[in-house]
Design an enzyme around this catalytic site. Structure first.
Site, PDB file in Angstrom:
ATOM      1  N   ARG A  27       0.819  -1.216   0.000  1.00 31.40           N
ATOM      2  CA  ARG A  27       0.000   0.000   0.000  1.00 31.40           C
ATOM      3  C   ARG A  27       0.858   1.274   0.000  1.00 31.40           C
ATOM      4  O   ARG A  27       0.330   2.380  -0.117  1.00 31.40           O
ATOM      5  CB  ARG A  27      -0.914   0.023   1.224  1.00 31.40           C
ATOM      6  CG  ARG A  27      -1.874  -1.140   1.279  1.00 31.40           C
ATOM      7  CD  ARG A  27      -2.711  -1.063   2.532  1.00 31.40           C
ATOM      8  NE  ARG A  27      -3.551   0.108   2.507  1.00 31.40           N
ATOM      9  CZ  ARG A  27      -4.755   0.170   1.985  1.00 31.40           C
ATOM     10  NH1 ARG A  27      -5.276  -0.915   1.449  1.00 31.40           N
ATOM     11  NH2 ARG A  27      -5.453   1.268   2.002  1.00 31.40           N
ATOM     12  N   TRP A  74       2.912   6.051   1.824  1.00 31.19           N
ATOM     13  CA  TRP A  74       2.974   6.449   0.406  1.00 31.19           C
ATOM     14  C   TRP A  74       2.829   7.968   0.440  1.00 31.19           C
ATOM     15  O   TRP A  74       1.741   8.485   0.719  1.00 31.19           O
ATOM     16  CB  TRP A  74       1.836   5.788  -0.364  1.00 31.19           C
ATOM     17  CG  TRP A  74       1.907   6.032  -1.839  1.00 31.19           C
ATOM     18  CD1 TRP A  74       2.608   5.297  -2.750  1.00 31.19           C
ATOM     19  CD2 TRP A  74       1.230   7.061  -2.580  1.00 31.19           C
ATOM     20  NE1 TRP A  74       2.427   5.818  -4.011  1.00 31.19           N
ATOM     21  CE2 TRP A  74       1.583   6.891  -3.942  1.00 31.19           C
ATOM     22  CE3 TRP A  74       0.366   8.102  -2.241  1.00 31.19           C
ATOM     23  CZ2 TRP A  74       1.100   7.727  -4.945  1.00 31.19           C
ATOM     24  CZ3 TRP A  74      -0.106   8.934  -3.237  1.00 31.19           C
ATOM     25  CH2 TRP A  74       0.261   8.738  -4.583  1.00 31.19           C
ATOM     26  N   ASN A 100      -4.011   7.304   7.471  1.00 33.67           N
ATOM     27  CA  ASN A 100      -4.058   7.030   6.026  1.00 33.67           C
ATOM     28  C   ASN A 100      -5.120   7.947   5.438  1.00 33.67           C
ATOM     29  O   ASN A 100      -6.262   7.952   5.913  1.00 33.67           O
ATOM     30  CB  ASN A 100      -4.425   5.547   5.808  1.00 33.67           C
ATOM     31  CG  ASN A 100      -4.744   5.239   4.364  1.00 33.67           C
ATOM     32  OD1 ASN A 100      -4.317   5.966   3.459  1.00 33.67           O
ATOM     33  ND2 ASN A 100      -5.490   4.181   4.141  1.00 33.67           N
ATOM     34  N   GLY A 101      -4.740   8.721   4.419  1.00 37.05           N
ATOM     35  CA  GLY A 101      -5.702   9.645   3.807  1.00 37.05           C
ATOM     36  C   GLY A 101      -5.041  10.997   3.612  1.00 37.05           C
ATOM     37  O   GLY A 101      -3.812  11.116   3.654  1.00 37.05           O
ATOM     38  N   GLU A 488      -4.500  -2.603 -21.725  1.00 42.11           N
ATOM     39  CA  GLU A 488      -4.118  -3.228 -20.459  1.00 42.11           C
ATOM     40  C   GLU A 488      -2.681  -3.742 -20.527  1.00 42.11           C
ATOM     41  O   GLU A 488      -1.917  -3.590 -19.562  1.00 42.11           O
ATOM     42  CB  GLU A 488      -5.116  -4.355 -20.128  1.00 42.11           C
ATOM     43  CG  GLU A 488      -4.804  -5.182 -18.898  1.00 42.11           C
ATOM     44  CD  GLU A 488      -4.708  -4.386 -17.602  1.00 42.11           C
ATOM     45  OE1 GLU A 488      -5.065  -3.195 -17.571  1.00 42.11           O
ATOM     46  OE2 GLU A 488      -4.226  -4.976 -16.612  1.00 42.11           O
ATOM     47  N   LYS A 492       0.266  -2.578 -17.988  1.00 38.82           N
ATOM     48  CA  LYS A 492       1.062  -3.525 -17.175  1.00 38.82           C
ATOM     49  C   LYS A 492       2.548  -3.267 -17.397  1.00 38.82           C
ATOM     50  O   LYS A 492       3.332  -3.241 -16.459  1.00 38.82           O
ATOM     51  CB  LYS A 492       0.758  -4.975 -17.551  1.00 38.82           C
ATOM     52  CG  LYS A 492      -0.524  -5.559 -17.037  1.00 38.82           C
ATOM     53  CD  LYS A 492      -0.567  -5.888 -15.558  1.00 38.82           C
ATOM     54  CE  LYS A 492      -1.106  -4.736 -14.765  1.00 38.82           C
ATOM     55  NZ  LYS A 492      -2.494  -4.465 -14.734  1.00 38.82           N
ATOM     56  N   GLU A 495       3.711  -0.061 -15.718  1.00 37.67           N
ATOM     57  CA  GLU A 495       3.703  -0.148 -14.261  1.00 37.67           C
ATOM     58  C   GLU A 495       4.916  -0.864 -13.697  1.00 37.67           C
ATOM     59  O   GLU A 495       5.511  -0.394 -12.736  1.00 37.67           O
ATOM     60  CB  GLU A 495       2.460  -0.933 -13.794  1.00 37.67           C
ATOM     61  CG  GLU A 495       1.183  -0.177 -13.812  1.00 37.67           C
ATOM     62  CD  GLU A 495       0.074  -0.979 -13.146  1.00 37.67           C
ATOM     63  OE1 GLU A 495      -0.318  -2.024 -13.707  1.00 37.67           O
ATOM     64  OE2 GLU A 495      -0.388  -0.576 -12.074  1.00 37.67           O
ATOM     65  N   HIS A 511      -3.229   7.351 -38.964  1.00 39.56           N
ATOM     66  CA  HIS A 511      -3.707   8.727 -38.742  1.00 39.56           C
ATOM     67  C   HIS A 511      -2.740   9.503 -37.839  1.00 39.56           C
ATOM     68  O   HIS A 511      -3.131  10.487 -37.226  1.00 39.56           O
ATOM     69  CB  HIS A 511      -5.118   8.699 -38.146  1.00 39.56           C
ATOM     70  CG  HIS A 511      -6.104   8.051 -39.067  1.00 39.56           C
ATOM     71  ND1 HIS A 511      -6.601   8.680 -40.174  1.00 39.56           N
ATOM     72  CD2 HIS A 511      -6.633   6.808 -39.064  1.00 39.56           C
ATOM     73  CE1 HIS A 511      -7.423   7.861 -40.812  1.00 39.56           C
ATOM     74  NE2 HIS A 511      -7.455   6.714 -40.159  1.00 39.56           N
ATOM     75  N   LYS A 608      -1.234  -0.104  -3.963  1.00 35.52           N
ATOM     76  CA  LYS A 608      -2.289  -1.028  -4.371  1.00 35.52           C
ATOM     77  C   LYS A 608      -3.661  -0.378  -4.381  1.00 35.52           C
ATOM     78  O   LYS A 608      -4.453  -0.596  -5.273  1.00 35.52           O
ATOM     79  CB  LYS A 608      -2.280  -2.249  -3.450  1.00 35.52           C
ATOM     80  CG  LYS A 608      -3.284  -3.331  -3.818  1.00 35.52           C
ATOM     81  CD  LYS A 608      -2.871  -4.014  -5.098  1.00 35.52           C
ATOM     82  CE  LYS A 608      -3.868  -5.061  -5.548  1.00 35.52           C
ATOM     83  NZ  LYS A 608      -3.627  -5.448  -6.945  1.00 35.52           N
TER      84      LYS A 608
HETATM   85  O1  M6R Z   1      -8.819  -1.155  -6.539  1.00 35.88           O
HETATM   86  P1  M6R Z   1      -9.246  -0.613  -7.888  1.00 35.88           P
HETATM   87  O2  M6R Z   1      -9.625  -1.706  -8.848  1.00 35.88           O
HETATM   88  O3  M6R Z   1     -10.292   0.428  -7.801  1.00 35.88           O
HETATM   89  O4  M6R Z   1      -7.936   0.075  -8.462  1.00 35.88           O
HETATM   90  C1  M6R Z   1      -7.993   0.794  -9.664  1.00 35.88           C
HETATM   91  C2  M6R Z   1      -6.610   1.098 -10.163  1.00 35.88           C
HETATM   92  O5  M6R Z   1      -5.912   1.872  -9.239  1.00 35.88           O
HETATM   93  C3  M6R Z   1      -5.805  -0.180 -10.423  1.00 35.88           C
HETATM   94  O6  M6R Z   1      -6.462  -1.025 -11.320  1.00 35.88           O
HETATM   95  C4  M6R Z   1      -4.407   0.162 -10.960  1.00 35.88           C
HETATM   96  O7  M6R Z   1      -4.489   0.685 -12.243  1.00 35.88           O
HETATM   97  C5  M6R Z   1      -3.531  -1.066 -10.891  1.00 35.88           C
HETATM   98  N1  M6R Z   1      -2.259  -0.737 -10.357  1.00 35.88           N
HETATM   99  C6  M6R Z   1      -3.379  -1.741 -12.196  1.00 35.88           C
HETATM  100  O8  M6R Z   1      -2.454  -2.778 -12.200  1.00 35.88           O
END
Ligand code: M6R
Length: 613
Positions: A27, A74, A100-101, A488, A492, A495, A511, A608
């Protein structure tokens, strides 16, 4: 974002807090810290970097207290540093807080406190919390057991933003007080001990019994008891929820990384998501979703709203909804949807997709839809998560805990659940032939075996990853649902490998984007639709002519083409093909990240669950 953990009981708190933080590290992982009550005072240890750095701080192993709180950060306000890491204490070191927040009005509160003689050590928004609690304590002339709780409530009433907060104090040394608003927090109930965590898996090895707090509910924990209060501090009762997840499901199980384990779990997670929702020769069943033909016939638009990978699951499912239900579907990024004044009313059905169920933008988008009278359905993987408590209906993907920051099995489970929902709606509306519906159902039931076949055949993907891991740019192409998978695959890769990549709808190439293609550039394409296969094959030839290296994932007969590498996947209806064709994309990103020696499960700058806007 940020993980918080707490323990109160008869054992030493420090090892339990560290264990929980290690599990919550996904997290946030730029700094960490713990506070433990030692006798009548608070001992605090913090360090920049991963939890292992915290474990090396001199003196931490001498802690023997049995009550403590911990945090893995974070960064939002203030760079990662030991000073900015949590816990934060008030000026007198009597109150320790993890949070957290985001406190949106922290600078206003900070100014107020500075004017009242308080000093600040960190650049964080959080540090105002212990100091405002301290200030409020001093204003309260009553001396009773609820004094600290009242000061915390008064503080929370003044905070704007989101928070899950744990407080320990030397003036109430036998308790931990917690409260949340728009940030996750669960309480685990043990035998003569209690736990606190940002999520269930982190403390699943200690207990399976949990309490979930709603916004502005307070809990006062002691070794043998938990007292709950509402926003006005009136005592309330809460029901314990027992979780059936297996604690070992949150372990690596012999895999090198959580991400690889989760990729390989997909045949199982897909089976779990399908469950008994689809059966041969009978209509789909979706428990807990009460949708009538009359209501569905009145729906003139479906919104699929989510962020990141979950939004890509929406894009992959849009075609099946439109094909089987004949209702227009719009897929929206939650952070855009919530501010763009979307056209919503009681004829729009809004489906919100979130693995964690805690994504701030997705929750806010759902709340907005409700205010316009739209029916709301949440799709989540986490039982009792915030989004499921807001929606009219909540459906669970049952993919099991997903720990790696990069989402894999949650994505495929989200798509399959959306596909099943499209079939379910279509059956209610009775607008497609039973042959068409039955054949898609059969394909869904056959999916886990096809996934197993793809997962057995990874050598070519590994070799291709080895050949291209030093690239600076990689392009992904697709059409229709294959374009959703291209997006997607590109996400990936970005990321976890930090390689710049773009996904394009193959028809758009000429285009503009084709200007980027030059000798040696890598282009990855997905082709599962026989109707558009010849078109995209021509698009690939166009990039080959300009010197591109091409890697194609397909179930079409394209063996004689000039591609550098071709991965064959089993035949499948293009409406549900993303669940299968994404697997090579996930593995490709994984192997590249490994080749580069990166931390696959905890990529830089990411967390996460994104509980801030
Ligand atoms: O928990 P969520 O599905 O709402 O999260 C949404 C995105 O933050 C999440 O899918 C993010 O893009 C991931 N790191 C993708 O691998």
């Amino acid at each position: 974002m940020c993980g918080i953990v707490g323990y109160i009981g008869s054992k030493k708190a420090k090892p339990i807090l560290i264990n929980g933080l290690l599990r919550l590290e996904y997290r946030g992982y730029d700094s960490a810290g713990i506070s433990v009550i030692e006798g009548t005072s608070i001992s605090t240890f913090k360090n920049k970097g991963r939890i292992k750095n915290l474990m090396d701080v001199p003196g931490i192993n001498d802690l023997s207290g049995k009550i403590g709180i911990g945090h893995t950060r974070w960064a939002t306000h203030g760079k990662p540093s030991s000073t900015n890491s949590h816990p934060h204490l008030d000026n007198e070191n009597k109150i320790s807080v993890v949070h957290n927040g985001i406190i949106e009005n922290y600078s206003e509160i900070k100014d107020f406190l500075i004017k009242n003689g308080y000093k600040f050590l960190s650049e964080t928004d959080t540090e105002v919390i212990p100091n405002l609690i301290s200030y409020n304590l001093k204003q309260d002339k009553q001396n009773d057991a609820l004094k600290l709780l009242r000061a915390i409530k008064k503080t929370c009433d003044a905070l704007k933003g989101s928070f899950a907060i744990e407080v320990i104090s030397s003036i109430l040394p036998n308790n931990i007080i917690v409260v949340r608003k728009d940030s996750p927090l669960v309480i685990g109930k043990g035998e003569n001990e209690n736990y606190i965590s940002s999520d269930i898996p982190a403390i699943l090895s200690f207990t399976k019994d949990f309490y979930l707090l709603n916004d502005f509910e307070y809990a006062v924990l002691s070794e043998n008891d938990i007292k709950f209060y509402n926003s006005e501090l009136s005592p309330i009762e809460k029901q314990v929820k027992s979780i059936t997840w297996d604690a070992t499901a949150a372990e690596k199980d012999g895999f090198e990384d959580f991400m690889l384990k989760e990729i390989y779990e997909q045949p199982k997670s897909i089976r779990e998501t399908i469950g008994s929702r689809i059966q041969k020769n009978s209509n789909c069943v979706i428990d807990d979703l009460l949708i009538t033909k009359e209501y569905l016939s009145s729906v003139n638009k479906i919104f699929l709203v989510a962020c990141g990978t979950a939004m890509h699951a929406g894009l992959a499912s849009k075609p099946i909804f439109e094909k089987l239900c004949k209702i227009p579907v719009e897929v929206d990024v939650a952070s855009e949807f919530r501010y763009r004044d979307p056209l919503l009313d009681d004829k729009t059905l809004c489906i919100f997709i979130s693995q964690s169920g805690e994504t701030a933008d997705t929750i806010a988008a759902l709340k907005l839809a409700k205010t316009h009278g739209s029916k709301t359905i949440a799709i989540s993987n986490v039982i009792g998560s915030s989004i499921t408590r807001e929606a009219d209906y909540s459906l669970y993907t049952h993919a099991g805990p997903e720990i790696a920051v990069a989402s894999t099995k949650a994505y495929t489970s989200q798509i399959i659940l959306l596909d099943i929902m499209a079939i379910y709606f279509s059956e209610i509306l009775n607008i497609c032939s039973s042959e068409e519906i039955n054949s898609i159902k059969q394909e869904i039931l056959d999916l886990p075996a096809k996934l197993e076949a793809v997962l057995k055949n990874t050598d070519k993907i590994k070799t291709f990853a080895k050949n291209v891991y030093k690239e600076k740019d990689i392009f992904f192409l697709g059409r229709g649902t294959d374009y959703a998978v291209a997006l997607e695959g590109s996400l990936k890769l970005k990321e976890i490998s930090y390689i710049h990549s773009e996904a394009y709808s193959a028809g758009e190439l000429k285009h503009g984007p084709i200007a980027l293609i030059e000798n040696g550039v890598t282009v990855i394409s997905i082709i599962t639709n026989p109707v558009t296969a010849p078109k995209i094959a021509s698009n690939i030839e166009e990039v080959i002519t300009r010197g591109a290296k091409t890697f194609v994932i397909t179930n079409q007969n394209l063996e004689n083409s000039n591609f550098d590498e071709l991965i064959s996947i089993p035949n499948i209806n293009p409406l549900i093909s993303p669940i299968l064709s994404v697997i090579p994309m996930q593995l490709f990103a994984y192997y590249i990240s490994k080749e580069k020696g990166l931390d696959v499960d905890k990529p830089r700058n990411l967390a996460k669950s994104v509980t801030v806007e």
